[in-house]
Design a protein around this motif. Structure first.
Motif, PDB file in Angstrom:
ATOM      1  N   GLY A  30       0.788  -1.231   0.000  1.00  0.00           N
ATOM      2  CA  GLY A  30       0.000   0.000   0.000  1.00  0.00           C
ATOM      3  C   GLY A  30       0.814   1.271   0.000  1.00  0.00           C
ATOM      4  N   LEU A  31       2.070   1.192  -0.399  1.00  0.00           N
ATOM      5  CA  LEU A  31       2.975   2.342  -0.279  1.00  0.00           C
ATOM      6  C   LEU A  31       2.835   3.343  -1.416  1.00  0.00           C
ATOM      7  CD1 LEU A  31       5.499   3.571   1.260  1.00  0.00           C
ATOM      8  CD2 LEU A  31       6.889   2.327  -0.403  1.00  0.00           C
ATOM      9  N   VAL A  32       2.777   2.870  -2.638  1.00  0.00           N
ATOM     10  CA  VAL A  32       2.932   3.735  -3.808  1.00  0.00           C
ATOM     11  C   VAL A  32       1.923   4.887  -3.830  1.00  0.00           C
ATOM     12  CG1 VAL A  32       2.858   3.806  -6.337  1.00  0.00           C
ATOM     13  CG2 VAL A  32       4.050   1.960  -5.187  1.00  0.00           C
ATOM     14  N   ALA A  33       0.691   4.589  -3.432  1.00  0.00           N
ATOM     15  CA  ALA A  33      -0.357   5.615  -3.489  1.00  0.00           C
ATOM     16  C   ALA A  33      -0.109   6.773  -2.517  1.00  0.00           C
ATOM     17  CB  ALA A  33      -1.717   4.986  -3.197  1.00  0.00           C
ATOM     18  N   HIS A  34       0.742   6.556  -1.520  1.00  0.00           N
ATOM     19  CA  HIS A  34       0.979   7.578  -0.495  1.00  0.00           C
ATOM     20  C   HIS A  34       2.292   8.334  -0.694  1.00  0.00           C
ATOM     21  CE1 HIS A  34      -2.480   6.381   1.906  1.00  0.00           C
ATOM     22  NE2 HIS A  34      -2.135   5.131   1.672  1.00  0.00           N
ATOM     23  N   LEU A  35       2.971   8.092  -1.803  1.00  0.00           N
ATOM     24  CA  LEU A  35       4.266   8.728  -2.016  1.00  0.00           C
ATOM     25  C   LEU A  35       4.094  10.080  -2.711  1.00  0.00           C
ATOM     26  CD1 LEU A  35       6.323   5.664  -3.297  1.00  0.00           C
ATOM     27  CD2 LEU A  35       6.314   6.640  -0.976  1.00  0.00           C
ATOM     28  N   PRO A  36       4.657  11.151  -2.114  1.00  0.00           N
ATOM     29  CA  PRO A  36       4.592  12.447  -2.788  1.00  0.00           C
ATOM     30  C   PRO A  36       5.420  12.482  -4.073  1.00  0.00           C
ATOM     31  CG  PRO A  36       5.707  12.642  -0.645  1.00  0.00           C
ATOM     32  CD  PRO A  36       5.201  11.236  -0.756  1.00  0.00           C
ATOM     33  N   ARG A  37       6.544  11.747  -4.088  1.00  0.00           N
ATOM     34  CA  ARG A  37       7.411  11.686  -5.269  1.00  0.00           C
ATOM     35  C   ARG A  37       7.773  10.221  -5.529  1.00  0.00           C
ATOM     36  NH1 ARG A  37       9.005  15.362  -2.010  1.00  0.00           N
ATOM     37  NH2 ARG A  37      10.803  14.183  -1.305  1.00  0.00           N
ATOM     38  N   PRO A  38       6.873   9.495  -6.196  1.00  0.00           N
ATOM     39  CA  PRO A  38       7.080   8.042  -6.355  1.00  0.00           C
ATOM     40  C   PRO A  38       8.401   7.667  -7.014  1.00  0.00           C
ATOM     41  CG  PRO A  38       4.866   8.673  -7.056  1.00  0.00           C
ATOM     42  CD  PRO A  38       5.605   9.942  -6.793  1.00  0.00           C
ATOM     43  N   ALA A  39       8.797   8.365  -8.074  1.00  0.00           N
ATOM     44  CA  ALA A  39      10.035   7.996  -8.773  1.00  0.00           C
ATOM     45  C   ALA A  39      11.240   8.129  -7.847  1.00  0.00           C
ATOM     46  CB  ALA A  39      10.221   8.854 -10.021  1.00  0.00           C
ATOM     47  N   ASP A  40      11.284   9.202  -7.066  1.00  0.00           N
ATOM     48  CA  ASP A  40      12.405   9.399  -6.138  1.00  0.00           C
ATOM     49  C   ASP A  40      12.465   8.269  -5.113  1.00  0.00           C
ATOM     50  OD1 ASP A  40      12.956  11.734  -7.477  1.00  0.00           O
ATOM     51  OD2 ASP A  40      12.206  13.071  -5.906  1.00  0.00           O
ATOM     52  N   THR A  41      11.310   7.906  -4.578  1.00  0.00           N
ATOM     53  CA  THR A  41      11.280   6.850  -3.564  1.00  0.00           C
ATOM     54  C   THR A  41      11.665   5.507  -4.168  1.00  0.00           C
ATOM     55  OG1 THR A  41       9.615   8.039  -2.298  1.00  0.00           O
ATOM     56  CG2 THR A  41       9.868   5.691  -1.832  1.00  0.00           C
ATOM     57  N   LEU A  42      11.160   5.197  -5.352  1.00  0.00           N
ATOM     58  CA  LEU A  42      11.522   3.933  -5.995  1.00  0.00           C
ATOM     59  C   LEU A  42      13.014   3.885  -6.328  1.00  0.00           C
ATOM     60  CD1 LEU A  42       8.387   3.473  -8.241  1.00  0.00           C
ATOM     61  CD2 LEU A  42       9.049   2.018  -6.311  1.00  0.00           C
ATOM     62  N   ARG A  43      13.589   5.024  -6.665  1.00  0.00           N
ATOM     63  CA  ARG A  43      15.056   5.093  -6.891  1.00  0.00           C
ATOM     64  C   ARG A  43      15.812   4.841  -5.591  1.00  0.00           C
ATOM     65  NH1 ARG A  43      14.062   8.663 -11.101  1.00  0.00           N
ATOM     66  NH2 ARG A  43      13.769  10.462  -9.753  1.00  0.00           N
TER      67      ARG A  43
END
Length: 199
Positions: A115-128
């Motif tokens: 359930g993380l992705v929907a709550h990320l303000p900057r998904p690409a940065d977090t996935l990196r």
């Protein structure tokens, strides 16, 4: 702390105490998603945005006593709920922003994120950032115990084409962030995208 982080903390702080009781039947879905990671005894795994730590027991079972399990979350109330449930016995609970982890590069074998992705303000940065801490060739699981359509219905909203978790959106997002998607499942009973850390 950014406004985005404050909003996420407020959302989960308000729900931490009764989170597990609201979703009492999710255990088998978590266990099945953890099994899909293909973890081995001795592996090192992070539960990113661990919440109340529901994935920590199956993660511990998968990596055994010789493995390392870390549950990282931005919201102290969620980590307190995890500890109250005894899940601090299954892994180290870490108060941390998953977009800026206090971990060395390429130290982990896997990341599990429910359930993380929907709550990320900057998904690409977090996935990196998650890619930074995982060894090349090892794996990421993006999981939710219900699929996109079922979740949208539960939340009283329509499913839209620009949904971040839709396969046409998620695959290039992962690719741009150091991951290659290897499987994608979006059913009423679960959402699970698996990806491998590229070299």
């Amino acid at each position: 702390m950014s406004d985005d982080h404050t909003h996420v903390q407020e959302f989960f702080t308000a729900r931490a105490a009764d989170w597990d009781s609201r979703f009492p039947d999710d255990g088998p879905a978590y266990a099945a998603a953890v099994a899909a990671l293909g973890l081995r005894a001795g592996d090192r795994v992070l539960d990113a945005g661990c919440g109340t730590g529901r994935a920590l027991p199956p993660l511990r079972a998968a990596v055994g006593a010789s493995g390392t399990v870390i549950g990282a979350d931005l919201t102290p109330a969620m980590l307190h709920a995890a500890a109250r449930a005894g899940r601090d016995g299954d892994g180290l609970l870490l108060l941390a922003d998953v977009a800026a982890l206090p971990l060395r590069a390429e130290v982990l074998d896997a990341v599990f994120a429910a359930g993380l992705v929907a709550h990320l303000p900057r998904p690409a940065d977090t996935l990196r950032e998650l890619a930074r801490v995982v060894r090349p060739g090892r794996v990421l699981a993006l999981f939710h115990p219900v699929g996109r359509a079922a979740l949208a219905a539960r939340q009283g909203r329509r499913l839209t084409d620009d949904d971040l978790r839709a396969e046409p959106s998620l695959r290039p997002l992962l690719a741009a962030s150091g991951w290659r998607m290897t499987s994608y499942t979006d059913e009423d009973t679960r959402f699970l995208a698996l990806a491998v850390r590229t070299r």
